[in-house]
Scaffold this motif. Structure first.
Motif, PDB file in Angstrom:
ATOM      1  N   SER A  24       0.872  -1.159   0.000  1.00 55.53           N
ATOM      2  CA  SER A  24       0.000   0.000   0.000  1.00 55.53           C
ATOM      3  C   SER A  24       0.921   1.225   0.000  1.00 55.53           C
ATOM      4  O   SER A  24       1.948   1.217  -0.673  1.00 55.53           O
ATOM      5  CB  SER A  24      -0.880  -0.034   1.245  1.00 55.53           C
ATOM      6  OG  SER A  24      -1.752   1.061   1.277  1.00 55.53           O
ATOM      7  N   LEU A  25       0.599   2.198   0.790  1.00 54.41           N
ATOM      8  CA  LEU A  25       1.449   3.381   0.910  1.00 54.41           C
ATOM      9  C   LEU A  25       2.767   2.987   1.571  1.00 54.41           C
ATOM     10  O   LEU A  25       2.770   2.422   2.667  1.00 54.41           O
ATOM     11  CB  LEU A  25       0.737   4.442   1.747  1.00 54.41           C
ATOM     12  CG  LEU A  25       1.507   5.727   2.015  1.00 54.41           C
ATOM     13  CD1 LEU A  25       1.662   6.516   0.718  1.00 54.41           C
ATOM     14  CD2 LEU A  25       0.806   6.559   3.056  1.00 54.41           C
ATOM     15  N   ILE A  26       3.870   3.252   0.891  1.00 53.41           N
ATOM     16  CA  ILE A  26       5.203   2.931   1.406  1.00 53.41           C
ATOM     17  C   ILE A  26       5.760   4.199   2.051  1.00 53.41           C
ATOM     18  O   ILE A  26       5.711   5.271   1.456  1.00 53.41           O
ATOM     19  CB  ILE A  26       6.130   2.475   0.262  1.00 53.41           C
ATOM     20  CG1 ILE A  26       5.520   1.296  -0.485  1.00 53.41           C
ATOM     21  CG2 ILE A  26       7.513   2.124   0.807  1.00 53.41           C
ATOM     22  CD1 ILE A  26       6.218   0.989  -1.791  1.00 53.41           C
ATOM     23  N   PHE A  41      -4.828   5.719   6.178  1.00 49.67           N
ATOM     24  CA  PHE A  41      -4.747   4.417   5.506  1.00 49.67           C
ATOM     25  C   PHE A  41      -4.942   3.284   6.507  1.00 49.67           C
ATOM     26  O   PHE A  41      -5.667   2.325   6.241  1.00 49.67           O
ATOM     27  CB  PHE A  41      -3.385   4.245   4.824  1.00 49.67           C
ATOM     28  CG  PHE A  41      -3.344   4.739   3.411  1.00 49.67           C
ATOM     29  CD1 PHE A  41      -3.373   3.859   2.343  1.00 49.67           C
ATOM     30  CD2 PHE A  41      -3.262   6.089   3.141  1.00 49.67           C
ATOM     31  CE1 PHE A  41      -3.321   4.308   1.038  1.00 49.67           C
ATOM     32  CE2 PHE A  41      -3.210   6.559   1.846  1.00 49.67           C
ATOM     33  CZ  PHE A  41      -3.237   5.671   0.785  1.00 49.67           C
ATOM     34  N   ASN A  42      -4.268   3.378   7.645  1.00 50.61           N
ATOM     35  CA  ASN A  42      -4.333   2.295   8.633  1.00 50.61           C
ATOM     36  C   ASN A  42      -5.728   2.124   9.213  1.00 50.61           C
ATOM     37  O   ASN A  42      -6.185   1.003   9.427  1.00 50.61           O
ATOM     38  CB  ASN A  42      -3.287   2.493   9.710  1.00 50.61           C
ATOM     39  CG  ASN A  42      -1.877   2.310   9.186  1.00 50.61           C
ATOM     40  OD1 ASN A  42      -1.672   1.745   8.110  1.00 50.61           O
ATOM     41  ND2 ASN A  42      -0.910   2.798   9.918  1.00 50.61           N
ATOM     42  N   ILE A  43      -6.420   3.218   9.460  1.00 50.43           N
ATOM     43  CA  ILE A  43      -7.800   3.131   9.958  1.00 50.43           C
ATOM     44  C   ILE A  43      -8.725   2.619   8.856  1.00 50.43           C
ATOM     45  O   ILE A  43      -9.570   1.748   9.096  1.00 50.43           O
ATOM     46  CB  ILE A  43      -8.274   4.496  10.507  1.00 50.43           C
ATOM     47  CG1 ILE A  43      -7.503   4.820  11.794  1.00 50.43           C
ATOM     48  CG2 ILE A  43      -9.783   4.496  10.755  1.00 50.43           C
ATOM     49  CD1 ILE A  43      -7.682   6.232  12.295  1.00 50.43           C
ATOM     50  N   ALA A  44      -8.559   3.128   7.647  1.00 54.63           N
ATOM     51  CA  ALA A  44      -9.387   2.675   6.517  1.00 54.63           C
ATOM     52  C   ALA A  44      -9.213   1.186   6.269  1.00 54.63           C
ATOM     53  O   ALA A  44     -10.176   0.497   5.892  1.00 54.63           O
ATOM     54  CB  ALA A  44      -9.053   3.472   5.265  1.00 54.63           C
ATOM     55  N   SER A  45      -8.011   0.666   6.492  1.00 60.05           N
ATOM     56  CA  SER A  45      -7.763  -0.765   6.255  1.00 60.05           C
ATOM     57  C   SER A  45      -8.569  -1.652   7.196  1.00 60.05           C
ATOM     58  O   SER A  45      -8.823  -2.815   6.888  1.00 60.05           O
ATOM     59  CB  SER A  45      -6.267  -1.074   6.387  1.00 60.05           C
ATOM     60  OG  SER A  45      -5.860  -1.040   7.735  1.00 60.05           O
ATOM     61  N   LEU A  46      -8.987  -1.122   8.330  1.00 57.54           N
ATOM     62  CA  LEU A  46      -9.798  -1.891   9.274  1.00 57.54           C
ATOM     63  C   LEU A  46     -11.237  -2.072   8.784  1.00 57.54           C
ATOM     64  O   LEU A  46     -11.921  -3.021   9.173  1.00 57.54           O
ATOM     65  CB  LEU A  46      -9.818  -1.207  10.644  1.00 57.54           C
ATOM     66  CG  LEU A  46      -8.476  -1.048  11.345  1.00 57.54           C
ATOM     67  CD1 LEU A  46      -8.633  -0.180  12.592  1.00 57.54           C
ATOM     68  CD2 LEU A  46      -7.889  -2.400  11.687  1.00 57.54           C
ATOM     69  N   LYS A  53      -3.123  -1.573   5.013  1.00 61.40           N
ATOM     70  CA  LYS A  53      -2.412  -0.641   5.881  1.00 61.40           C
ATOM     71  C   LYS A  53      -1.063  -0.291   5.254  1.00 61.40           C
ATOM     72  O   LYS A  53      -0.588  -0.970   4.343  1.00 61.40           O
ATOM     73  CB  LYS A  53      -2.261  -1.195   7.288  1.00 61.40           C
ATOM     74  CG  LYS A  53      -1.367  -2.383   7.411  1.00 61.40           C
ATOM     75  CD  LYS A  53      -1.327  -2.819   8.871  1.00 61.40           C
ATOM     76  CE  LYS A  53      -0.314  -3.910   9.037  1.00 61.40           C
ATOM     77  NZ  LYS A  53      -0.098  -4.244  10.421  1.00 61.40           N
ATOM     78  N   THR A  54      -0.469   0.747   5.741  1.00 58.21           N
ATOM     79  CA  THR A  54       0.797   1.229   5.191  1.00 58.21           C
ATOM     80  C   THR A  54       1.927   0.271   5.520  1.00 58.21           C
ATOM     81  O   THR A  54       1.818  -0.553   6.427  1.00 58.21           O
ATOM     82  CB  THR A  54       1.132   2.623   5.748  1.00 58.21           C
ATOM     83  OG1 THR A  54       1.276   2.531   7.159  1.00 58.21           O
ATOM     84  CG2 THR A  54       0.053   3.629   5.396  1.00 58.21           C
ATOM     85  N   VAL A  55       3.017   0.392   4.774  1.00 60.60           N
ATOM     86  CA  VAL A  55       4.168  -0.477   4.994  1.00 60.60           C
ATOM     87  C   VAL A  55       5.440   0.369   4.967  1.00 60.60           C
ATOM     88  O   VAL A  55       5.593   1.248   4.120  1.00 60.60           O
ATOM     89  CB  VAL A  55       4.223  -1.619   3.955  1.00 60.60           C
ATOM     90  CG1 VAL A  55       4.398  -1.107   2.558  1.00 60.60           C
ATOM     91  CG2 VAL A  55       5.306  -2.617   4.298  1.00 60.60           C
TER      92      VAL A  55
END
Length: 89
Positions: A24-26, A41-46, A53-55
């Protein structure tokens, strides 16, 4: 569409072991412009299955190195798989 077509071709080509990384977002701590987007991104991934989630760049790099070193790594590697692979380093 082009990326998915190449991935499909790689996966059906004989004598080619493909490991496809789909981060995802690096990010890393020096990329100040993306830091505000990380929690989004991390909240949306839930809640959204199409958002990962971001990496961190270190996680992605470690996962790719492991993917090169070990023949059992094949197919699509999403963030969860990348995190597991990175722990092998």
């Amino acid at each position: 569409m082009a990326k998915r077509a190449v991935e499909a071709k790689l996966q059906t080509t004989k004598n080619v072991r493909s490991a496809i990384y789909r981060p995802s977002l690096i990010w890393d701590w020096t990329k100040f412009d993306v830091l505000p987007a990380i929690p989004i991104f991390n909240i949306a991934s839930l809640f959204a299955p199409f958002v990962d989630k971001t990496v961190r760049i270190e996680t992605l790099a470690d996962a790719i190195v492991i993917g090169i070193e070990y023949d059992d790594i094949e197919g699509v590697q999403r963030v969860g798989e990348m995190e597991k692979l990175a722990k092998r380093v």
